[in-house]
Design a protein around this motif. Structure first.
Motif, mmCIF file in Angstrom:
data_model
loop_
_atom_site.group_PDB
_atom_site.id
_atom_site.type_symbol
_atom_site.label_atom_id
_atom_site.label_comp_id
_atom_site.label_asym_id
_atom_site.label_seq_id
_atom_site.Cartn_x
_atom_site.Cartn_y
_atom_site.Cartn_z
ATOM 1 N N GLU A 66 0.839 -1.198 0.000
ATOM 2 C CA GLU A 66 0.000 0.000 0.000
ATOM 3 C C GLU A 66 0.875 1.248 0.000
ATOM 4 O OE1 GLU A 66 -3.780 1.646 2.518
ATOM 5 O OE2 GLU A 66 -2.800 -0.142 3.251
ATOM 6 N N VAL A 67 0.511 2.216 -0.824
ATOM 7 C CA VAL A 67 1.195 3.500 -0.826
ATOM 8 C C VAL A 67 0.355 4.429 0.062
ATOM 9 C CG1 VAL A 67 2.193 5.286 -2.301
ATOM 10 C CG2 VAL A 67 1.760 3.021 -3.231
ATOM 11 N N TYR A 68 0.982 5.161 0.948
ATOM 12 C CA TYR A 68 0.265 5.989 1.920
ATOM 13 C C TYR A 68 -0.745 5.137 2.693
ATOM 14 C CZ TYR A 68 2.156 10.141 -0.436
ATOM 15 O OH TYR A 68 2.977 11.091 -0.981
ATOM 16 N N PRO A 69 -0.275 4.213 3.523
ATOM 17 C CA PRO A 69 -1.177 3.301 4.217
ATOM 18 C C PRO A 69 -1.979 3.969 5.341
ATOM 19 C CG PRO A 69 1.081 2.943 4.942
ATOM 20 C CD PRO A 69 1.135 3.965 3.836
ATOM 21 N N GLY A 70 -3.053 3.297 5.740
ATOM 22 C CA GLY A 70 -3.791 3.710 6.932
ATOM 23 C C GLY A 70 -5.042 4.526 6.665
ATOM 24 N N TRP A 71 -5.304 4.847 5.431
ATOM 25 C CA TRP A 71 -6.510 5.605 5.091
ATOM 26 C C TRP A 71 -6.772 5.333 3.606
ATOM 27 C CZ3 TRP A 71 -5.841 9.268 1.244
ATOM 28 C CH2 TRP A 71 -4.498 9.553 0.921
ATOM 29 N N THR A 72 -8.002 5.610 3.143
ATOM 30 C CA THR A 72 -8.298 5.195 1.768
ATOM 31 C C THR A 72 -8.937 6.247 0.859
ATOM 32 O OG1 THR A 72 -10.379 4.291 2.554
ATOM 33 C CG2 THR A 72 -8.581 2.725 2.244
ATOM 34 N N SER A 73 -9.546 7.283 1.419
ATOM 35 C CA SER A 73 -10.411 8.101 0.553
ATOM 36 C C SER A 73 -9.748 9.373 0.033
ATOM 37 C CB SER A 73 -11.674 8.517 1.311
ATOM 38 O OG SER A 73 -12.346 7.373 1.766
ATOM 39 N N ILE A 74 -9.987 9.601 -1.246
ATOM 40 C CA ILE A 74 -9.602 10.873 -1.866
ATOM 41 C C ILE A 74 -10.898 11.522 -2.360
ATOM 42 C CG2 ILE A 74 -8.214 11.961 -3.680
ATOM 43 C CD1 ILE A 74 -6.210 10.038 -2.868
ATOM 44 N N ILE A 75 -11.163 12.708 -1.885
ATOM 45 C CA ILE A 75 -12.407 13.395 -2.236
ATOM 46 C C ILE A 75 -12.059 14.569 -3.139
ATOM 47 C CG2 ILE A 75 -14.333 14.731 -1.284
ATOM 48 C CD1 ILE A 75 -14.053 12.938 1.242
ATOM 49 N N LEU A 76 -12.670 14.593 -4.301
ATOM 50 C CA LEU A 76 -12.397 15.676 -5.252
ATOM 51 C C LEU A 76 -13.629 16.575 -5.383
ATOM 52 C CD1 LEU A 76 -10.548 13.954 -8.260
ATOM 53 C CD2 LEU A 76 -9.543 15.211 -6.360
ATOM 54 N N TYR A 77 -13.412 17.851 -5.153
ATOM 55 C CA TYR A 77 -14.422 18.870 -5.444
ATOM 56 C C TYR A 77 -14.084 19.467 -6.807
ATOM 57 C CZ TYR A 77 -16.325 19.103 -0.680
ATOM 58 O OH TYR A 77 -16.944 18.824 0.505
ATOM 59 N N PRO A 78 -15.069 19.964 -7.530
ATOM 60 C CA PRO A 78 -14.756 20.582 -8.833
ATOM 61 C C PRO A 78 -13.838 21.792 -8.668
ATOM 62 C CG PRO A 78 -17.138 20.288 -8.564
ATOM 63 C CD PRO A 78 -16.513 19.965 -7.244
ATOM 64 N N GLY A 79 -14.026 22.565 -7.618
ATOM 65 C CA GLY A 79 -13.204 23.756 -7.377
ATOM 66 C C GLY A 79 -13.006 23.933 -5.885
ATOM 67 N N ALA A 80 -12.699 25.159 -5.473
ATOM 68 C CA ALA A 80 -12.466 25.422 -4.046
ATOM 69 C C ALA A 80 -13.704 25.017 -3.243
ATOM 70 C CB ALA A 80 -12.165 26.895 -3.836
ATOM 71 N N PHE A 81 -13.493 24.574 -2.030
ATOM 72 C CA PHE A 81 -14.600 24.117 -1.196
ATOM 73 C C PHE A 81 -14.549 24.832 0.151
ATOM 74 C CE2 PHE A 81 -11.811 21.395 1.288
ATOM 75 C CZ PHE A 81 -10.799 21.094 0.393
ATOM 76 N N VAL A 82 -15.689 24.776 0.819
ATOM 77 C CA VAL A 82 -15.800 25.489 2.087
ATOM 78 C C VAL A 82 -15.690 24.494 3.233
ATOM 79 C CG1 VAL A 82 -17.445 26.743 3.527
ATOM 80 C CG2 VAL A 82 -17.162 27.365 1.126
ATOM 81 N N ALA A 83 -14.894 24.824 4.205
ATOM 82 C CA ALA A 83 -14.766 23.954 5.374
ATOM 83 C C ALA A 83 -15.036 24.769 6.623
ATOM 84 C CB ALA A 83 -13.368 23.353 5.424
ATOM 85 N N ARG A 84 -15.670 24.126 7.584
ATOM 86 C CA ARG A 84 -15.907 24.778 8.885
ATOM 87 C C ARG A 84 -14.916 24.223 9.887
ATOM 88 N NH1 ARG A 84 -21.183 26.793 8.058
ATOM 89 N NH2 ARG A 84 -21.961 25.719 6.232
ATOM 90 N N HIS A 85 -14.205 25.097 10.510
ATOM 91 C CA HIS A 85 -13.203 24.663 11.483
ATOM 92 C C HIS A 85 -13.511 25.239 12.847
ATOM 93 C CE1 HIS A 85 -9.873 22.753 9.163
ATOM 94 N NE2 HIS A 85 -10.703 23.119 8.220
ATOM 95 N N ASP A 86 -13.518 24.356 13.840
ATOM 96 C CA ASP A 86 -13.661 24.835 15.217
ATOM 97 C C ASP A 86 -12.274 25.143 15.763
ATOM 98 O OD1 ASP A 86 -16.368 24.466 15.150
ATOM 99 O OD2 ASP A 86 -16.260 22.411 15.922
ATOM 100 N N TYR A 87 -12.164 26.216 16.476
ATOM 101 C CA TYR A 87 -10.903 26.488 17.169
ATOM 102 C C TYR A 87 -11.201 27.126 18.514
ATOM 103 C CZ TYR A 87 -11.294 31.410 15.786
ATOM 104 O OH TYR A 87 -11.719 32.695 15.633
ATOM 105 N N ARG A 88 -10.285 26.926 19.441
ATOM 106 C CA ARG A 88 -10.462 27.421 20.800
ATOM 107 C C ARG A 88 -9.573 28.648 20.978
ATOM 108 N NH1 ARG A 88 -12.512 24.346 24.990
ATOM 109 N NH2 ARG A 88 -12.441 22.488 23.678
#
Ligand SMILES: [Zn+2]
Length: 239
Positions: A66-88
């Motif tokens: 396995e190349v880059y083991p331990g996880w499997t998913s690659i998610i592609l958005y057509p363009g920039a995407f919005v993420a919500r981040h919590d921070y303290r």
């Protein structure tokens, strides 16, 4: 094979064959998901895989299944995407901030990419930028459990030397940004040491002479870590 990306300039026939083997392993080992009806085709898979696998070309990944083991998913958005981040904040109150991103990686989670930014030849943010190299550098950094700009090193490398070289360069770079001086690469590298490592990885592969000129010792550590010398192979390629 994807050839339009500058990152592959100067690779010899043996390296390209090895890269092809890694790409095959990668594409079989990972699952790709398109968001907002983005249809994933083989070209997209190979394009992401070739860029991701360039980083691990000489990191002995071929010996494992396995190349880059331990996880499997690659998610592609057509363009920039919005993420919500919590921070303290400093007094412990949790806030949420909304960010437009072109890529994101976590330790065990997926790699999320904007295809517009990840496709070969895309340099929407200027030469020497590459979101795939950036996010997969984070994945390597995460291999020892934390993302801190200090990936697990080879036994012939010194962690003390790495830490000294990177903290000196990071400190210098942050000084340039703080004083509004011209910087040799993306100011985003001043965010924290993890982002510095991811950004210098992009520059190492795409504009190696620029990194060599600005921070030769960082360049030298990356040659030993990635076991590649992009500046030398480009010089050789031009002859
Ligand atoms: Zn990053």
């Amino acid at each position: 094979m994807v050839t339009e990306t500058d990152a592959l300039i100067g690779l010899d026939q043996v390296e390209l064959l090895h890269l092809r083997d890694l790409v095959t392993l990668f594409v079989h080992g990972k699952r790709f998901y398109g968001i907002h009806e983005l249809e994933i085709d083989d070209y997209m898979k190979v394009a992401v895989a070739a860029q991701a696998c360039l980083l691990v070309l000489n990191l002995d990944a071929a010996g494992s299944a396995e190349v880059y083991p331990g996880w499997t998913s690659i998610i592609l958005y057509p363009g920039a995407f919005v993420a919500r981040h919590d921070y303290r904040d400093a007094i412990g109150v949790v806030h949420q901030r909304i960010l437009a991103l072109d890529g994101e990686a976590s330790r065990r989670g997926p790699v999320v990419l904007s295809w517009e930014d990840a496709r070969p030849g895309a340099e929407p943010h200027g030469a020497g930028r590459n979101v795939v190299l950036h996010e997969f550098a984070h994945k390597l950094d995460f291999l020892d459990g934390t993302s801190n700009g200090h990936p697990p090193l080879h036994s012939d490398m010194s962690t003390a030397t790495w830490a000294a070289v990177f903290s000196a360069a990071y400190g210098h770079f942050c000084g340039l940004v703080a004083h509004g001086h011209h910087t040799p690469f993306n100011d985003y590298a001043a965010t924290n040491p993890a982002e510095f490592f991811a950004v210098v990885t992009e520059v190492f592969f795409l504009a190696p002479q620029r990194l060599q000129g600005a921070y030769p010792e960082v360049y030298g550590q990356l040659v030993r870590y990635y076991r590649q010398d992009p500046a030398a192979r480009r010089a050789h390629h031009r002859r």
